[in-house]
Scaffold this motif. Structure first.
Motif, PDB file in Angstrom:
ATOM      1  N   SER A   4       0.837  -1.205   0.000  1.00 45.48           N
ATOM      2  CA  SER A   4       0.000   0.000   0.000  1.00 45.48           C
ATOM      3  C   SER A   4       0.867   1.248   0.000  1.00 45.48           C
ATOM      4  N   ARG A   5       1.976   1.215   0.713  1.00 46.03           N
ATOM      5  CA  ARG A   5       2.863   2.373   0.715  1.00 46.03           C
ATOM      6  C   ARG A   5       3.460   2.598  -0.659  1.00 46.03           C
ATOM      7  N   SER A   6       3.852   1.521  -1.344  1.00 47.21           N
ATOM      8  CA  SER A   6       4.443   1.690  -2.662  1.00 47.21           C
ATOM      9  C   SER A   6       3.402   2.236  -3.634  1.00 47.21           C
ATOM     10  N   LEU A   7       2.147   1.803  -3.511  1.00 44.10           N
ATOM     11  CA  LEU A   7       1.080   2.331  -4.351  1.00 44.10           C
ATOM     12  C   LEU A   7       0.884   3.812  -4.065  1.00 44.10           C
ATOM     13  N   LEU A   8       0.874   4.186  -2.782  1.00 41.27           N
ATOM     14  CA  LEU A   8       0.725   5.588  -2.427  1.00 41.27           C
ATOM     15  C   LEU A   8       1.910   6.402  -2.941  1.00 41.27           C
ATOM     16  N   GLN A   9       3.111   5.866  -2.839  1.00 39.31           N
ATOM     17  CA  GLN A   9       4.284   6.588  -3.312  1.00 39.31           C
ATOM     18  C   GLN A   9       4.230   6.770  -4.822  1.00 39.31           C
ATOM     19  N   PHE A 155      -7.956  -2.727  10.924  1.00 43.00           N
ATOM     20  CA  PHE A 155      -8.928  -2.561   9.850  1.00 43.00           C
ATOM     21  C   PHE A 155      -8.236  -2.125   8.562  1.00 43.00           C
ATOM     22  N   ILE A 156      -7.335  -1.142   8.660  1.00 44.41           N
ATOM     23  CA  ILE A 156      -6.610  -0.664   7.475  1.00 44.41           C
ATOM     24  C   ILE A 156      -5.810  -1.801   6.858  1.00 44.41           C
ATOM     25  N   ALA A 157      -5.118  -2.576   7.695  1.00 43.92           N
ATOM     26  CA  ALA A 157      -4.340  -3.710   7.180  1.00 43.92           C
ATOM     27  C   ALA A 157      -5.243  -4.721   6.491  1.00 43.92           C
ATOM     28  N   ALA A 158      -6.410  -5.006   7.076  1.00 44.68           N
ATOM     29  CA  ALA A 158      -7.331  -5.972   6.482  1.00 44.68           C
ATOM     30  C   ALA A 158      -7.897  -5.465   5.170  1.00 44.68           C
ATOM     31  N   VAL A 159      -8.272  -4.196   5.113  1.00 44.47           N
ATOM     32  CA  VAL A 159      -8.819  -3.630   3.877  1.00 44.47           C
ATOM     33  C   VAL A 159      -7.786  -3.689   2.760  1.00 44.47           C
ATOM     34  N   VAL A 160      -6.545  -3.367   3.076  1.00 42.80           N
ATOM     35  CA  VAL A 160      -5.487  -3.453   2.055  1.00 42.80           C
ATOM     36  C   VAL A 160      -5.335  -4.896   1.597  1.00 42.80           C
ATOM     37  N   ASP A 161      -5.279  -5.843   2.527  1.00 44.39           N
ATOM     38  CA  ASP A 161      -5.132  -7.254   2.150  1.00 44.39           C
ATOM     39  C   ASP A 161      -6.286  -7.741   1.278  1.00 44.39           C
ATOM     40  N   ILE A 162      -7.504  -7.367   1.638  1.00 44.48           N
ATOM     41  CA  ILE A 162      -8.694  -7.888   0.953  1.00 44.48           C
ATOM     42  C   ILE A 162      -8.935  -7.199  -0.389  1.00 44.48           C
ATOM     43  N   PHE A 163      -8.824  -5.874  -0.411  1.00 42.80           N
ATOM     44  CA  PHE A 163      -9.286  -5.115  -1.575  1.00 42.80           C
ATOM     45  C   PHE A 163      -8.173  -4.572  -2.461  1.00 42.80           C
ATOM     46  N   GLU A 164      -6.924  -4.808  -2.115  1.00 47.99           N
ATOM     47  CA  GLU A 164      -5.832  -4.202  -2.877  1.00 47.99           C
ATOM     48  C   GLU A 164      -5.866  -4.572  -4.358  1.00 47.99           C
ATOM     49  N   ASP A 165      -6.012  -5.850  -4.662  1.00 49.08           N
ATOM     50  CA  ASP A 165      -5.957  -6.277  -6.064  1.00 49.08           C
ATOM     51  C   ASP A 165      -7.099  -5.712  -6.894  1.00 49.08           C
ATOM     52  N   GLU A 166      -8.258  -5.522  -6.268  1.00 47.73           N
ATOM     53  CA  GLU A 166      -9.416  -5.060  -7.030  1.00 47.73           C
ATOM     54  C   GLU A 166      -9.567  -3.549  -7.059  1.00 47.73           C
ATOM     55  N   TYR A 167      -9.294  -2.869  -5.950  1.00 48.73           N
ATOM     56  CA  TYR A 167      -9.586  -1.443  -5.872  1.00 48.73           C
ATOM     57  C   TYR A 167      -8.370  -0.554  -5.634  1.00 48.73           C
ATOM     58  N   LEU A 168      -7.358  -1.038  -4.960  1.00 51.48           N
ATOM     59  CA  LEU A 168      -6.203  -0.203  -4.618  1.00 51.48           C
ATOM     60  C   LEU A 168      -5.090  -0.408  -5.643  1.00 51.48           C
ATOM     61  N   ARG A 169      -5.401  -0.140  -6.886  1.00 57.18           N
ATOM     62  CA  ARG A 169      -4.456  -0.332  -7.984  1.00 57.18           C
ATOM     63  C   ARG A 169      -4.756   0.704  -9.055  1.00 57.18           C
ATOM     64  N   TYR A 170      -3.836   0.821 -10.018  1.00 56.52           N
ATOM     65  CA  TYR A 170      -4.082   1.702 -11.154  1.00 56.52           C
ATOM     66  C   TYR A 170      -5.148   1.082 -12.050  1.00 56.52           C
ATOM     67  N   PRO A 171      -5.972   1.905 -12.707  1.00 60.87           N
ATOM     68  CA  PRO A 171      -6.993   1.346 -13.592  1.00 60.87           C
ATOM     69  C   PRO A 171      -6.371   0.680 -14.815  1.00 60.87           C
ATOM     70  N   ASN A 172      -6.987  -0.427 -15.252  1.00 62.14           N
ATOM     71  CA  ASN A 172      -6.542  -1.080 -16.480  1.00 62.14           C
ATOM     72  C   ASN A 172      -7.404  -0.579 -17.637  1.00 62.14           C
ATOM     73  N   GLU A 173      -7.225  -1.159 -18.823  1.00 59.23           N
ATOM     74  CA  GLU A 173      -7.969  -0.688 -20.002  1.00 59.23           C
ATOM     75  C   GLU A 173      -9.477  -0.854 -19.819  1.00 59.23           C
ATOM     76  N   ALA A 174      -9.902  -1.984 -19.251  1.00 60.60           N
ATOM     77  CA  ALA A 174     -11.337  -2.212 -19.047  1.00 60.60           C
ATOM     78  C   ALA A 174     -11.916  -1.181 -18.076  1.00 60.60           C
ATOM     79  N   ASP A 175     -11.177  -0.865 -16.997  1.00 57.11           N
ATOM     80  CA  ASP A 175     -11.635   0.149 -16.046  1.00 57.11           C
ATOM     81  C   ASP A 175     -11.779   1.501 -16.731  1.00 57.11           C
TER      82      ASP A 175
END
Length: 199
Positions: A4-9, A155-175
Motif C-alpha cells: 500500500s505504501r508503494s502504491l501511495l508513493q 482494519f486498514i491492514a485488512a482492507v489493504v489485504d482484501i481489496f488491494e488487487d481489485e480497488y487499490l491499484r491503477y486502472p486497467n484498459e477495461a476500467d
C-alpha cells in the motif's frame, strides 16, 4: 502494508494535483502512524482505572439506531453519517471480520465477553470520515482510545489485504473504458480522473 505504501508513493510521484497529494499524504500518515503502533497494545497497565462503559447497553442502542429492521435513523441518515449505504457497510464489516479474528467477539482471560465488531467499525469510520481523535468516539460507541486505535490499525491492514488487487491499484484498459462510458452517459464525455469535473 509495504504494497500500500508503494502504491501511495507511485501515486504521489505521478500526481499533479496538490489536493490529491494532500489526500494521499493524509492516508499515508494514517497508515504509517497506526503501523508504527503495532506491538504497543496489550497487557495490564499499572495504575490503570477500569471504566464501566455499559458496553452491552451501548451496543443495543447502536444496533437500534442503525441496524435494526426499523432503525431510529433510517437509510438516508445512515448514508449521511457513514458515507456509504448500509448494505456496503455490512459487506465491508463482514469480509473484514472473516479476514481477521481480532474483530470476532471473544471472551477475555477474565471470562468477560468482548466487543462485537459493529462498535469497533463505527469508531473506525467516525475517525476516518470525520477525522475525530480516537478518544472522542468513547461517549457514544463505548470503547476506549487504545481499542479504537488498534481497531483502526487492523482494519486498514485488512482492507489493504482484501481489496488491494481489485480497488487499490491503477486502472486497467477495461476500467478506463467503463469509466469513460459512465462519464459520457452522465453528460461528461472524455471526463476521467477529474474529481471536480473542471478538467
Amino acid at each position: 502494508m509495504s504494497a500500500s505504501r508503494s502504491l501511495l508513493q507511485r501515486e504521489l510521484d505521478d500526481s499533479s494535483s496538490d489536493d490529491d497529494d494532500y489526500l494521499i499524504l493524509s492516508v499515508a500518515q494514517i497508515v504509517e502512524t497506526y503501523s508504527n503502533a503495532k506491538g504497543r497494545h496489550g497487557g495490564s497497565v499499572p495504575g490503570h482505572k477500569v471504566i464501566y462503559r455499559d458496553r452491552e447497553g451501548g451496543h443495543e442502542r447502536m444496533f437500534q439506531d442503525y441496524l435494526a429492521d426499523d432503525p431510529t435513523y433510517g437509510p438516508h441518515l445512515f448514508h449521511r453519517r457513514y458515507r456509504m449505504t448500509r448494505e456496503l457497510f455490512l459487506y465491508i464489516m463482514n469480509v473484514v471480520e472473516s479476514h481477521d479474528d481480532y474483530f470476532v467477539q471473544k471472551r477475555s482471560a477474565a471470562n468477560v465477553l468482548g466487543l462485537i465488531f459493529f462498535p469497533k467499525v463505527t469508531a473506525i469510520f467516525r475517525m476516518l470520515t470525520y477525522g475525530v481523535p480516537a478518544d472522542a468516539t468513547d461517549e457514544y460507541i463505548r470503547i476506549d482510545e487504545s481499542t479504537a486505535v488498534e481497531s483502526l490499525r487492523r482494519f486498514i491492514a485488512a482492507v489493504v489485504d482484501i481489496f488491494e488487487d481489485e480497488y487499490l491499484r491503477y486502472p486497467n484498459e477495461a476500467d478506463t473504458a467503463r469509466l469513460l462510458a459512465l462519464g459520457e452517459k452522465n453528460g461528461f464525455p472524455g471526463m476521467l480522473g477529474s474529481i471536480d469535473c473542471m478538467h
